[in-house]
Design a protein around this motif. Sequence first.
Motif, mmCIF file in Angstrom:
data_model
loop_
_atom_site.group_PDB
_atom_site.id
_atom_site.type_symbol
_atom_site.label_atom_id
_atom_site.label_comp_id
_atom_site.label_asym_id
_atom_site.label_seq_id
_atom_site.Cartn_x
_atom_site.Cartn_y
_atom_site.Cartn_z
ATOM 1 N N UNK A 180 0.838 -1.205 0.000
ATOM 2 C CA UNK A 180 0.000 0.000 0.000
ATOM 3 C C UNK A 180 0.872 1.254 0.000
ATOM 4 N N UNK A 181 1.819 1.307 0.946
ATOM 5 C CA UNK A 181 2.672 2.501 1.033
ATOM 6 C C UNK A 181 3.523 2.644 -0.227
ATOM 7 N N UNK A 182 4.029 1.518 -0.708
ATOM 8 C CA UNK A 182 4.858 1.579 -1.926
ATOM 9 C C UNK A 182 4.081 2.173 -3.083
ATOM 10 N N UNK A 183 2.827 1.726 -3.227
ATOM 11 C CA UNK A 183 2.030 2.219 -4.356
ATOM 12 C C UNK A 183 1.639 3.685 -4.148
ATOM 13 N N UNK A 184 1.450 4.074 -2.887
ATOM 14 C CA UNK A 184 1.160 5.501 -2.637
ATOM 15 C C UNK A 184 2.304 6.374 -3.136
ATOM 16 N N UNK A 185 3.523 5.871 -2.960
ATOM 17 C CA UNK A 185 4.686 6.657 -3.407
ATOM 18 C C UNK A 185 4.632 6.873 -4.924
ATOM 19 N N UNK A 186 4.169 5.880 -5.657
ATOM 20 C CA UNK A 186 4.100 6.025 -7.118
ATOM 21 C C UNK A 186 2.869 6.792 -7.575
ATOM 22 N N UNK A 187 1.737 6.564 -6.919
ATOM 23 C CA UNK A 187 0.477 7.092 -7.459
ATOM 24 C C UNK A 187 -0.049 8.311 -6.704
ATOM 25 N N UNK A 188 0.581 8.672 -5.590
ATOM 26 C CA UNK A 188 0.137 9.852 -4.841
ATOM 27 C C UNK A 188 1.318 10.797 -4.600
ATOM 28 N N UNK A 189 1.890 11.309 -5.678
ATOM 29 C CA UNK A 189 3.089 12.134 -5.513
ATOM 30 C C UNK A 189 2.803 13.516 -4.932
ATOM 31 N N UNK A 190 1.531 13.967 -4.957
ATOM 32 C CA UNK A 190 1.252 15.364 -4.596
ATOM 33 C C UNK A 190 0.580 15.526 -3.238
ATOM 34 N N UNK A 191 0.340 14.408 -2.535
ATOM 35 C CA UNK A 191 -0.291 14.516 -1.217
ATOM 36 C C UNK A 191 0.787 14.401 -0.142
ATOM 37 N N UNK A 192 0.356 14.704 1.091
ATOM 38 C CA UNK A 192 1.290 14.641 2.219
ATOM 39 C C UNK A 192 1.232 13.209 2.766
ATOM 40 N N UNK A 193 2.263 12.409 2.509
ATOM 41 C CA UNK A 193 2.203 10.972 2.821
ATOM 42 C C UNK A 193 3.233 10.565 3.873
ATOM 43 N N UNK A 194 2.799 9.688 4.759
ATOM 44 C CA UNK A 194 3.747 9.024 5.671
ATOM 45 C C UNK A 194 3.760 7.546 5.299
ATOM 46 N N UNK A 195 4.928 7.046 4.951
ATOM 47 C CA UNK A 195 5.058 5.650 4.513
ATOM 48 C C UNK A 195 5.534 4.828 5.701
ATOM 49 N N UNK A 196 4.605 4.112 6.325
ATOM 50 C CA UNK A 196 4.981 3.364 7.525
ATOM 51 C C UNK A 196 5.551 2.005 7.120
ATOM 52 N N UNK A 197 6.868 1.946 7.070
ATOM 53 C CA UNK A 197 7.512 0.735 6.539
ATOM 54 C C UNK A 197 7.360 -0.467 7.471
ATOM 55 N N UNK A 198 7.294 -0.252 8.764
ATOM 56 C CA UNK A 198 7.176 -1.397 9.688
ATOM 57 C C UNK A 198 5.908 -1.278 10.515
ATOM 58 N N UNK A 199 5.985 -1.689 11.774
ATOM 59 C CA UNK A 199 4.864 -1.552 12.718
ATOM 60 C C UNK A 199 3.561 -2.080 12.134
ATOM 61 N N UNK A 200 3.660 -3.252 11.483
ATOM 62 C CA UNK A 200 2.480 -3.820 10.815
ATOM 63 C C UNK A 200 1.321 -3.962 11.814
ATOM 64 N N UNK A 201 0.169 -3.478 11.430
ATOM 65 C CA UNK A 201 -1.020 -3.551 12.285
ATOM 66 C C UNK A 201 -1.259 -2.289 13.089
ATOM 67 N N UNK A 202 -0.292 -1.372 13.055
ATOM 68 C CA UNK A 202 -0.410 -0.192 13.913
ATOM 69 C C UNK A 202 -0.934 1.055 13.212
ATOM 70 N N UNK A 203 -1.337 0.940 11.959
ATOM 71 C CA UNK A 203 -1.646 2.155 11.187
ATOM 72 C C UNK A 203 -2.883 2.897 11.707
#
Length: 354
Positions: A204-227
């Motif tokens: 999900x985060x990886x695809x946000x980086x490609x498809x949401x270049x203009x929004x304010x994004x936090x890419x949570x690479x770890x902490x699975x389940x904590x979003x």
Amino acid sequence: MLDTNIFLNKLIEEKYTHLCVVPCSFAKNIINAVINSKNIEYLPCASEAVACSVASGLKMSGAKPIVIVQSSGMTNMGSCITSLLKPYGITFPIITSWRTYKDGDSEIQHQHLATELPKLIDSYGYKNTILSQDNIDKAIEEINLCDTTQTISILKKDTFSKVELENKHKIDLSFLTPRSKYLTYLNNRFKDTDTLFIGTTGNTAREMYSFMPDTDNFYMAGNMGGALSIGLGAAMAGKKVVVCGGDAEFVMHMGGLTTAGRYKDLDLTYILFDNEQNKSTGGQNTYQSHVDYINIVKASNIEVEEKLITSLDRFSDIMNDIKKTSQVKFICVKCGLDDETPRPPLDVVKVSRF
Ligand SMILES: Cc1ncc(C[n+]2csc(CCOP(=O)(O)OP(=O)(O)O)c2C)c(N)n1
């Protein structure tokens, strides 16, 4: 490299009965072999803590389980290991992958355990053994040692030979709108706004980086389940937040729903992008079709969009309306797959302030 099917057949000869799993790409081939096999049961688990507890119940009842997880999940298991397995003297093989880390790599979730995994295992009062990569009989001996002693087996990359999933186990999502279309819509709808997007570990985060270049994004690479919970904290501190999650991440710490459900007057939306699989660890089916995400969330006192979203038109209608009220909301989108997209680089991932 071990021949995966021969290794599995030997495990079956040794009468192992269940493979309790939270997937890691290092274990993809052995997982595929187990899903293909009729002689050992594949038991996908919501979290490593769940895997460890289910395996305990199996072992205590006479079955012979094996647990396979990613190194990042060894911490989730800590309570089960230290407060159940150790004091009660329950043993079964736990195989953990050992993710590595290179300086400059954006997979910062693996940085700490890339060097400290043996010490973590040691602190649980367990020994460790690296699973043999070239001698099947030795590998089986090591698994048997882990079955009877407090020893955890460490799995290195490329230990198992390639096994394709049989067609009958593959998921066909070709009739669904791919996630990229929804993310592109979000990019256009929310660019130049102060909405914070949190992308979950996995694709999900990886695809946000490609498809949401203009929004304010936090890419949570770890902490699975904590979003959801990190989103709750940010929203309670006054942020407008949209979390973009996956079906495996969503269930890992689903207890966070009961915390989030207590609060109103927050600008927090969780969009569950359900692609029925752990896309980023090899596309393993989550086997969660029995779960009614919408009603679980609703029963936790969170406002939901009652209908499952399967079209971009419906999604855009909802997202256009969503900011008119402000309370926690949940939207479930059934989406299709995109081709692999690159990981966001270190400098955009490593953010410690929203
Ligand atoms: C505690 C923990 N366990 C396991 C993993 C390995 N892992 C990373 S992403 C992922 C699956 C994500 O699947 P999903 O949330 O459905 O998102 P998708 O990749 O399908 O978009 C897993 C199991 C991890 N990062 N952390």
